[in-house]
Design an enzyme around this catalytic site. Structure first.
Site, PDB file in Angstrom:
ATOM      1  CB  SER A  97      18.464 -52.588  -7.408  1.00 18.07           C
ATOM      2  OG  SER A  97      19.798 -52.516  -7.828  1.00 18.07           O
ATOM      3  CG  ASP A 157      10.550 -29.850 -16.985  1.00 19.04           C
ATOM      4  OD1 ASP A 157      10.359 -30.021 -15.887  1.00 19.04           O
ATOM      5  OD2 ASP A 157      11.078 -30.660 -17.876  1.00 19.04           O
ATOM      6  CG  ASP A 181      16.900 -30.385 -14.872  1.00 20.26           C
ATOM      7  OD1 ASP A 181      16.572 -30.471 -13.771  1.00 20.26           O
ATOM      8  OD2 ASP A 181      17.196 -31.512 -15.607  1.00 20.26           O
ATOM      9  CE  LYS A 209      23.410 -50.898  -7.423  1.00 20.92           C
ATOM     10  NZ  LYS A 209      22.187 -50.740  -7.909  1.00 20.92           N
TER      11      LYS A 209
END
Length: 703
Positions: A408, A542, A311, A419
């Site tokens: 937010s 996962d 990952d 933004k």
């Protein structure tokens, strides 16, 4: 104008893939009683090679009693020593596991748990009576009574008894850091834990059973090696049985003790005695690095891995992206962009939001003070309606970040400030942010994450978030490539960002915008092509891929589903440790191969020691093969038997520490193996047997 700030220096990483495990000579003495107990015929029967030596020792004992002589008793004694030393190697490896298990038992405590009933009432129940599904409340200073997942609250937990790390860790409900282990201590706050395991089947219980080796089964490679050793033993057994009639045909009486000594020296006793200790030591080396392998097969599979899935966030990069630059749109002052970006982040409690507040505050400290809204990230409570007022009495409405909106912001003085992700802001303002499209593309191409800032329908600019690749990762991937392992970065980022990070880190390939189904499909595709696959993971999403992978390394901080699905658990929750796991797997395989090479090679010297001794009186010409100039037939046989036993003891430390593995090509690895352990396996017995003969010839009856 573009404002940038320097990132803090990254922590150093360990460049060593594998370090040698500790070996203490005192372990040999402490393990002797267990080695004696392994003289049980049922224990000996597990190894075909050592079982033959065991039977040979019994027969020579009977013959020595029937026709006693110094030669007979010396051979008998050293045959028993050979069997004992073989058990000693395994006992030392198991003893290390038991020592670790004893320390783990201290973690287990019969604590009293406070169980929450369906009606909200709390009842005290012994920890040994907890069942799956029960919810318990744990407060600061209390011991967690069983394994489970945090379903309510957040707290710091002391896991040093399990991981050895003194720093406390944070456990919270939801997400991938909700799993807690029985026996650990809550240091602060209050959490509610849902029990996920029955008593006696906890994580600590499984750790104890595994490190003791009680649940360890032979791996496919061990089984294959056993078949090879059994075949060689049968071949040499038939050959030695044929020597007796040959001696009688040549006019010399066959001596059963000499024939047994010949058989013991010719069969691969060295590797037969050490094979179990090598496997146990491989798992032990993982435990020393706080990695719990559910089976020896998983360790060996790590050594044969062809494809490694990692990952991006938290593994290849540090994980928490930080604001590193403000990029204003044309005609927009930099202080206005920073002012609005900070304003939109006041209710953003994420690390990214806090970093925007820090960056803006460090360079534009007066902008928000002029608005009467001075404060830090998270200081403004979240609200979807009328919120706190400014110093002049006007209302402030905060809009928290959500996964759905990916934005937010705040509503202030009739203006909506936001933004968020570029596509989300475009959709919100109902128009393309053409003024900053080039900035967004440039940041993405460099591996950064762009956040577009807008006031109403006007785009003010872009905040650049950087996800920094950990130092040394590129070098590690070079090492993995030298091992023949293909590295694949898996991330949920967009393709541009993923490509930039992949290029910077030096991975072979990447998968962007990956879903759990994508990970599973990739693993299955690699396995269908005949490759072994390893991956790391910590979340419930996962779990399918961890279960499908040949080596699934789950993080201890992850969910119970992830830990159950993987066949390894990293107690330190360091995803990069998978690289060490691969190195240890390689080390296990090369150790077994090196000692097998040495064991088979040193048989050559024993041929030159024993065969001329058996036929020297009938065929004096064979004395030319006595290149070591051994004193007599009896001394030659005794010297070979003594060397055969002593070499097992000499190689016990090597079997426990493992042969040093370096990331080189298979051809170089094979060449080094043959030169060191092949040639060494031929030369060492010649020297050893010759030196032992100098001492043995002094014994009476060896002339």
């Amino acid at each position: 104008m573009t404002l940038q700030t320097e990132l803090p220096p990254a922590p150093e990483t360990d460049s060593e893939l594998v370090t040698s495990g500790a070996f203490d000579a005192k372990q040999l003495v402490a393990s002797l009683p267990q080695a004696v107990r392994k003289l049980n015929p049922r224990d000996q029967a597990r190894s075909p090679v050592m079982f033959v030596v065991f039977i040979g020792a019994i027969i020579t004992t009977a013959l020595a009693i029937w026709h006693p002589s110094v030669f007979a008793w010396v051979v008998t004694a050293w045959l028993w020593f050979t069997v004992l030393f073989a058990g000693l190697a395994e006992a030392v490896a198991e003893g290390r596991g038991r020592a670790q298990a004893d320390s783990l038992r201290k973690v287990k405590r019969d604590t009293v748990a406070r169980v929450i009933g369906d009606d909200g009432s709390i009842t005290s129940v012994p920890g040994s009576e907890l069942t799956v599904g029960m919810r318990i409340v744990v407060e600061a200073g209390e011991v967690i009574a069983g394994d489970g997942d945090v379903v309510e609250g957040i707290a710091t937990v002391d896991e040093s008894a399990i991981t050895g790390e003194s720093a406390p860790v944070v456990r919270e409900s939801g997400g991938d850091r909700c799993a807690v282990t029985g026996g650990t201590v809550v240091l602060s706050d209050r959490i509610v834990v849902r029990i996920t395991t029955e008593p006696g089947q906890t994580f600590v219980d499984r750790m104890i059973a595994l490190v003791e080796g009680a649940a360890r089964k032979k791996t496919p490679n061990e089984i294959a090696l056993d078949i090879l050793l059994t075949a060689l033993t049968i071949i040499f057994l038939l050959a030695v049985v044929a020597v007796g009639p040959m001696q009688q045909f040549a006019g010399e009486a066959a001596d059963p003790i000499k024939l047994i000594a010949l058989l013991v020296c010719l069969i691969p006793t060295t590797i037969g005695a050490l094979v179990s200790s090598i496997g146990i030591a491989g798992m032990d080396r993982l435990v020393q690095r706080n990695v719990l392998a559910m089976s020896g097969r998983a360790v060996e599979a790590a050594g044969d891995v062809d494809t490694l899935l990692m990952d991006k966030t938290g593994t290849i990069t540090f994980g928490n992206r930080r604001a590193t630059a403000f990029h204003p749109a044309p005609g927009v002052p930099a202080d206005e962009l920073a002012d609005v970006a900070r304003l939109c982040s006041l209710a953003d409690e994420t690390p990214e939001g806090r970093s925007i507040v820090d960056l803006a505050g460090a360079h534009f400290s007066t902008a928000l003070e002029d608005r009467g809204l001075e404060g830090e990230a998270g200081s403004v409570p979240r609200a979807q309606s009328r919120g706190p007022e400014r110093s002049d009495g006007s209302p402030l409405v905060t809009v928290p970040f959500t996964a759905q909106t990916r934005m937010s912001g705040v509503d202030l003085d009739g203006v909506q400030y936001r933004k968020g992700a570029a596509d989300s802001v475009r959709a919100w303002i109902g128009a393309d942010a053409t003024d900053v499209d080039s900035i967004v593309d440039d940041i993405s191409s460099r591996g950064g994450t762009p956040l577009v800032v807008a006031a109403g329908t006007q785009v003010l600019g872009v905040v650049e978030l950087s996800d920094v690749v950990k130092p040394g990762m590129a070098e590690r991937f070079v090492q993995l490539r030298a091992m023949g392992i293909r590295t694949v970065m898996v991330t949920g980022d967009n393709p541009l960002t993923a490509a930039a990070i992949a290029a910077q880190a030096g991975v072979d390939d990447f998968v962007a915008q990956a879903t759990p189904e994508d990970k599973l499909e990739l693993i299955r595709r690699e396995q269908a092509a005949g490759r072994l696959v390893a991956m790391t993971g910590d979340g419930t999403n996962d779990a399918p891929a961890l279960a499908q992978a040949d080596v699934g390394l789950a993080m201890n901080t992850g969910t119970s589903a992830a830990k159950e699905a993987g066949n390894m658990v990293d107690l330190d929750s360091d995803p990069t440790k998978l690289i060490e796991v691969v190195g240890i797997g390689k080390q296990l395989l090369i150790t077994r191969g090196a000692l097998t090479t040495f064991s088979l090679a040193n048989d050559l010297a024993k041929y030159f020691a024993i065969l001329p001794a058996l036929f020297s009186t009938v065929y004096p010409q064979l004395d030319a093969l006595n290149v070591m100039h051994l004193h007599s037939a009896q001394s030659a046989i005794v010297s070979a038997v003594v060397f055969n036993a002593l070499v097992i003891v000499a190689l016990i430390p090597l079997s426990l520490r493992g042969v040093t593995y370096r990331a080189v090509s298979p051809a170089r690895l094979l060449r080094r193996n043959l030169l060191i352990y092949g040639v060494g396996g031929v030369i060492t017995p010649f020297i050893g047997i010759w030196l032992i003969d100098l001492l043995v010839r002094l014994l009476p009856g060896m002339g």
